[in-house]
Design an enzyme around this catalytic site. Structure first.
Site, mmCIF file in Angstrom:
data_model
loop_
_atom_site.group_PDB
_atom_site.id
_atom_site.type_symbol
_atom_site.label_atom_id
_atom_site.label_comp_id
_atom_site.label_asym_id
_atom_site.label_seq_id
_atom_site.Cartn_x
_atom_site.Cartn_y
_atom_site.Cartn_z
ATOM 1 N N ASP A 94 -5.068 -2.858 4.606
ATOM 2 C CA ASP A 94 -5.677 -2.469 5.866
ATOM 3 C C ASP A 94 -7.196 -2.549 5.817
ATOM 4 O OD1 ASP A 94 -5.903 -0.402 4.115
ATOM 5 O OD2 ASP A 94 -4.578 0.956 5.180
ATOM 6 N N ASP A 133 0.843 -1.187 0.000
ATOM 7 C CA ASP A 133 0.000 0.000 0.000
ATOM 8 C C ASP A 133 0.874 1.230 0.000
ATOM 9 O OD1 ASP A 133 -2.470 -0.965 0.022
ATOM 10 O OD2 ASP A 133 -2.766 -0.898 2.186
ATOM 11 N N ASP A 178 -9.562 -5.547 1.465
ATOM 12 C CA ASP A 178 -8.261 -6.141 1.160
ATOM 13 C C ASP A 178 -8.202 -7.598 1.577
ATOM 14 O OD1 ASP A 178 -7.254 -3.850 0.104
ATOM 15 O OD2 ASP A 178 -6.420 -3.135 1.999
#
Lengths: 983, 226
Positions: free
Chosen positions: A676, A335, A680
């Site tokens: 997070d 990310d 996901d």
């Protein structure tokens, strides 16, 4: 459909009242009907099944077979009325105990690591403010029911799916649901048919960023949108971890060797006319000797030690085996927000006096280095300070500025902190420049304005300050401040502004413009009634002061970590929901896209040709937009993953993350994915190792992940990779160490059967080595430091670089193992010879030796021995054999510290735990021989002291031999020797 | 293997595991139960054959030829070089008197009064009894004392004469023959399993260790049928 209904229809539907809420009784009823408002955790395997799995996994089956055979032979012998059948009964019991104990141990270890996780997710019980019985009450969020009226304020997590009925400046962060990091405003109005898009619903587990709202709970628990996604995630199967595959491979290998040697010698002994019963007993002995009973427990301990070490470095490992998976990772999909970046807006650049200044964006800034002498800066800083609604929460004066909690949106927070760092005590400055009027930012104006008294008592003018989108601000200006002087804004200056604006925007930064105006005293006296609705004051022909640009800056440790990954052969792919320009800028600044590489678009721009004409192969980097990704075929995606070494995926949805992960896995890569959001979790599950964010991560993500990053920092992943690689190397060493002595335990049985000598070592004695002296040393190898920079080699190839390869087996079994056996046999023969049985006498004596009726057995000197005297001598032989294996294992332990380097390069004393291992090994041996030497059931006898040293020359030989091996490996890399002797 | 070269060919380095001596009996036919019927010679003939076979080496002629007569009542200590050949004392079969098999070739088995020979295990350099000859006695191990009414011991009163000790090892003490004590069970309860324990008695002899039932004693079963 709740979003389409009006408030009164909702009240009717859920039998509630907006003002009074549900009655407690009614709420209890619904709670009983719907269950608590929490996500059902993924179905756990029943504890007993887990336990039984441990009981039959790995080598346990072999040992159970051994135990059952012992009992069968005990039964037969007992029925025949033989003299000492209880030996076999004991052996069976001991074997069963070994299995059960190691099973319990493994189960306990697993339970412990599960518990860490469980405690982690239960940390803070969430509270919700609910109206019930016409009163406001704080309730645990899981007590909420459909129809409850809840109040939400900035900073709260939404406790259920809620239809909003009253809002005030409410914004929610839906990133955990949709991956969009921009907060979205929420109102009571029905804006879209799709419940996911409409503005009047707030979703469970998202957070309210600012404002307040009241709403009716419309879905709870698993029926919420998030709940439905979470249950999807559990549908994605778990992949087997690489280390699990390796250990399975190893178990098959060793079990295969054990069973085939066992059966071979069973056949040999039967054809040599041994009794079937005896042959079965040999078979048990061979299996016990061959199976490293303690090894699996050791592996578990080693992994959990590493897991602990990683937890200290902020990597919390949920699944022990994931420790090693991280080490074999070849692609990390990371990310951006929070992982690569600090997850807070920070002022990065300023533009005033026609010049761009850079600001410090590191995590712990205390001053700003740029030139602050210009009067323009003074003006700018005043605007920054005053035209700002963000405030520090009180009571944080002792915290560093960067760590203080601020009420306000991200940009304002950034500006507030920036000003606080440079000017100090912003609140005081604001107090001295009293605010008389204010227009907050809204999306139609795109500016924010406030009017202040000045802190100069002689200056009675009001100061109007304004900030907002740069082009809108510029429109309202007629002059521009250069070096503190107002100059007319001509085309040239406007051009300069445009260039600066483009440049800052091109760096992916959010740019704000600032301007001010001193209102003339005569027109606006002290008592002038400012009215923000009618705007009875000028909002044009202002003086432009400067630009400030903000970015969520990369964490300072990340560029280093990325370059470490690169040298370790790990590809880092950025996957973000952000804008491509921002994503690319961050990727460049952390080194995911290196300074020299270009994307297709860059090449096109440089060569001034259309994008289509660029040879795609020339570009090493690629920035892929989520929209492009949507239209791509799998081949095209594979093509991108293959041909570009530096990839950024921007504007991607969490669903696309799953596609990217699968694409990487198709390349044969071991993929680590960070995430997070709840969305996901499928990608986290699908990945070989899912890494959830400890701070920003949702519970669903943490549940789906194998690892939780406590500080959300990318650099911690790299530390984890290092630990994972180290543990793989060290497990190799542990296994090599453990396998070696198996030969020394096996040979006695083979020679006993073939040469009919008295038994050199007992089955129980073997268990004492495997589960006694050898355990601590093999764990100690887990503490060994890396031999060379393990971050400078490529990740291991899943298919080629096995944990236990041929070289390891051959070197351990056939070279060091044989030397060890010879050493042990020398001790054995020495003991017998010094007691009167020369080796020549011993050959072929087995039948008479073991005959209970012969009590005048003649030795080489003509002395006569009773059966018990012989047995005692045999036990002394066991003890001597045991002691010499132990002594040689010390040498084995030392040589296993390294695989390539000399021990002296590695440092003989650097790993203190190895020495603890050596001392424990010798200590346990001393206790067994001298302390328990009188307990006949254990078959140990107090041994003459000198026999401890018989094997020492062999131990030294082992050490020297291995040093020579390593020397040749270092001298002639790539040679036959290197290929065959390096494990 | 270098280690082996350091060993003495005459005396083992350690003798702590072989002493104190164990005890064995003859006849020995795979076990310690001597059962036969007087009236059926085939049941006791194997025992008699075993005895005769064992005693061949003790034939008076053989003993006179190979060995010397020694002074009774003291250890026969032979000094000199370790490698010198050592002399052995005569132990004539005739010393066993009724159990010698000379007068009664059936060793009493034909009359239900079997002879059993008792032999002390050889240990190099061991001097049993520390100056006082070791003697043998027998008793019922479990069961009624009266099952075993009388036992005769030969030679002497069932002692191992000191002159037969010490033993010097196979290499040098070539013709050494272990001294024997014959036990003549003249009156044992018939048609009954009688468990008998015969033990050595003397200084340094251990005969009461549970784990080793052949150390300084021997337990066997007599079952004599008509």
């Amino acid at each position: 459909d709740d979003h389409k209904l009006s408030t009164s229809e909702l009240e009717e539907k859920y039998g509630t009242s907006i003002n009074k809420g549900l009655s407690s009784a009614r709420a209890a009823e619904i709670l009983a009907r719907d269950g608590p408002n929490s996500l059902t955790p993924p179905k756990a395997t029943p504890e007993i099944v887990k336990f039984l799995k441990q009981m039959v996994g790995g080598f346990s089956i072999l040992l159970w077979i051994g135990a059952v055979f012992s009992w069968i032979s005990f039964g037969i012998q007992f029925a025949q009325g033989a003299e000492s059948p209880f030996d076999n009964l004991y052996l069976g019991v001991v074997l069963a105990l070994v299995v059960i104990l190691t099973g319990i141990f493994a189960y306990y270890q697993e339970a412990k690591s599960t518990n860490i996780m469980a405690s982690f997710s239960k940390m803070i019980p969430q509270q919700a403010l609910v109206i019930r019985d016409a009163e406001k009450k704080e309730l645990p969020a899981d007590q909420l029911v459909v129809g409850d009226i809840v109040e939400i304020k900035g900073g709260d997590r939404i406790p259920a799916d809620i239809r909003l009925i009253f809002t005030q400046g409410c914004k929610v962060d839906n990133s955990s649901l949709t991956g969009e990091s921009e907060p979205q405003s929420r109102s009571c109005d029905f804006t879209h048919d799709n419940p996911l898009e409409t503005r009047n619903i707030a979703f469970y587990s998202t957070t309210c960023v600012e404002g307040t709202a009241t709403g009716i709970v419309i879905n709870t628990g698993d029926r919420t949108i998030i709940g439905r996604i979470a249950s999807l995630a559990s549908g994605v199967g778990n992949e087997k971890t690489p280390i699990a595959i390796e250990i399975e491979h190893f178990v098959y290998l060793v079990a295969g060797v054990a069973v085939s040697i066992g059966v071979l010698f069973f056949i040999i002994s039967v054809s040599m006319r041994y009794k079937i019963l005896d042959s079965i007993i040999f078979l048990i002995g061979i299996i016990v000797a061959n199976v490293p009973e303690g090894l699996l427990a050791t592996v578990t301990v080693s992994l959990s030690l590493t897991a602990k070490r990683m937890a200290k470095k902020n990597c919390l490992v949920k699944n022990l085996e994931a420790v090693e998976t991280l080490g074999s990772t070849s692609i990390i999909c990371s990310d951006k927000t929070g992982t690569l970046t600090q997850n807070r807006m920070t002022v990065a650049h300023l533009w005033f006096d026609n010049q761009i200044y850079s600001a410090d964006t590191s995590e712990d800034q205390t001053t700003q280095p740029f030139d602050q002498s210009s009067p323009s800066w003074t003006a700018l800083s005043k605007i920054v300070t005053l035209c700002n609604r963000a405030e520090f929460r009180p009571g944080q004066e002792n915290l560093p500025i960067m760590k203080r909690v601020v009420v306000g949106d991200a940009s304002e927070t950034a500006l507030l902190k920036f000003a606080e760092v440079i000017l100090g005590d912003v609140m005081n400055i604001r107090a001295r420049n009293k605010k008389v009027a204010e227009i907050p930012f809204n999306s139609t104006n795109k500016f924010q304005l406030s009017i202040h008294e000045t802190d100069d008592p002689n200056d009675k003018r009001f100061l109007l300050v304004m900030k907002g989108a740069p082009e809108r601000i510029l429109e309202r200006c007629s002059t521009i401040m250069i070096n503190g002087k107002e100059e007319p804004l001509d085309n040239e200056k406007a051009e300069a502004f445009q260039t600066a604006y483009m440049e800052l925007g091109g760096m992916g930064e959010r740019v704000l413009g600032f301007c001010h105006l001193y209102l003339p005293e005569n027109e606006f006296p002290d008592t002038y009634p400012f009215d923000t609705d009618s705007m009875n004051f000028p909002t044009s022909n202002l003086c432009f002061v400067g630009l400030l640009s903000m970015i969520d800056p990369p964490r300072s440790t990340v560029p280093d970590a990325v370059s470490k990954c690169r040298s370790a052969g790990i590809k880092v792919i950025m996957v973000t929901g952000d804008h491509p320009i921002t994503a690319k800028a961050i990727a460049k600044s952390v080194g995911i896209i290196s300074a020299t590489s270009e994307t297709v678009e860059d090449i096109a721009k440089r060569l001034n040709i259309p994008v289509e004409q660029v040879n795609r192969r020339e570009a090493t980097a690629a920035v892929v937009n989520g929209m492009e990704l949507k239209d791509m075929s799998l081949q095209q995606l594979d093509d991108i993953l293959c041909n570009h070494s530096e990839i950024v995926f921007a504007r991607t949805s969490p669903q696309q993350k799953l596609i990217i992960v699968e694409g990487c896995q198709r390349q044969g890569a071991v993929v680590a994915v960070t995430g997070d959001g709840v969305n996901d979790s499928p990608a986290l599950k699908k990945a070989d190792i899912g890494i959830a964010m400890g701070i920003a991560g949702s519970d669903a993500a943490k549940n789906a992940a194998d690892m939780v990053l406590l500080d959300d920092n990318f650099a911690s992943i790299v530390t984890g990779v290092e630990e994972g690689r180290l543990i793989f190397d060290n497990l190799k060493k542990t296994i090599a160490y453990t396998l070696t002595k198996n030969i020394a335990e096996l040979c006695p049985f083979l020679i006993y059967i073939i040469a009919s000598i008295p038994m050199p070592i007992g089955t129980i004695t073997i268990l004492f080595i495997d589960l006694g002296t050898d355990i601590i040393p093999s764990v100690a190898l887990a503490y060994e430091k890396a031999e060379s920079d393990i971050m400078n080699r490529r990740p291991r190839n899943k298919r080629k670089d096995r944990l236990v390869n041929e070289q390891l087996a051959v070197y351990s079994y056939l070279q060091i193992g044989i030397m060890q056996s010879v050493g042990a046999f020398v001790t054995y023969f020495t003991v017998y010879a010094e007691q009167g049985f020369l080796p020549s006498t011993l050959l072929g004596v087995r039948v008479d030796w073991e005959n209970n009726a012969i009590n005048d057995f003649e030795d080489s000197y003509g002395q006569e021995w009773t059966k018990y005297q012989r047995m005692y001598l045999q036990w002394t032989g066991y003890t001597a054999f045991f002691v010499s294996i132990t002594i040689q294992q010390v040498a084995d332990l030392i040589i296993r510290k390294t695989r390539r380097n000399s021990i002296f390069q590695q440092g003989l004393f650097r790993n203190k735990v190895v020495w603890v291992g050596i001392f424990s090994q010798i200590g346990i041996a001393l206790i067994l021989t001298y302390g328990l030497g009188h307990v006949t059931a254990l078959n140990f006898t107090p041994l003459r002291f000198q026999y401890w040293f018989v094997a020492v020359p062999f131990a030294i030989l082992i050490w020297v031999y291995d040093e020579v091996r390593k020397l040749f490996i270092r001298r002639y890399p790539g040679s036959w020797w290197d290929k065959n002797m390096y494990y | 293997y270098v280690m082996l070269l350091t060993l003495s060919p005459y005396t083992p380095t350690y003798r702590d595991r072989v002493s104190p001596p164990g005890v064995m009996i003859r006849p020995y036919l795979n076990g310690f139960t001597i059962a036969f019927n007087v009236s059926q010679p085939s049941t006791w003939q194997p025992y008699v054959d075993s005895m005769h076979h064992f005693l061949t080496a003790y034939d008076d002629k053989v003993q006179e030829e190979k060995n010397i007569e020694c002074v009774s009542g003291q250890y026969f200590i032979q000094g000199g070089n370790e490698s010198e050949e050592k002399k052995a004392c005569q132990f004539k079969r005739s010393l066993l008197q009724n159990c010698s098999g000379i007068e009664d070739p059936s060793f009493g088995y034909s009359t239900g009064q079997p002879c059993i020979l008792l032999k002390m295990n050889r240990i190099i350099g061991y001097r049993p009894g520390a100056g006082v000859p070791v003697s043998v006695d027998c008793k019922v191990q479990k069961g009624n004392e009266s099952d075993l009414r009388s036992v005769d011991f030969y030679p002497g009163n069932g002692t191992f004469d000191l002159m037969y000790y010490p033993y010097y090892g196979k290499m040098t003490h070539v013709n050494y023959t272990s001294p024997l004590v014959a036990m003549h069970f003249t009156d044992v309860k018939k048609n009954y399993l009688v468990h008998i324990q015969c033990s050595l008695n003397g200084k340094g002899i251990i005969n009461n260790i549970n784990s080793d039932r052949f150390l300084g004693r021997i337990i066997f079963t007599l079952s004599i049928g008509k």
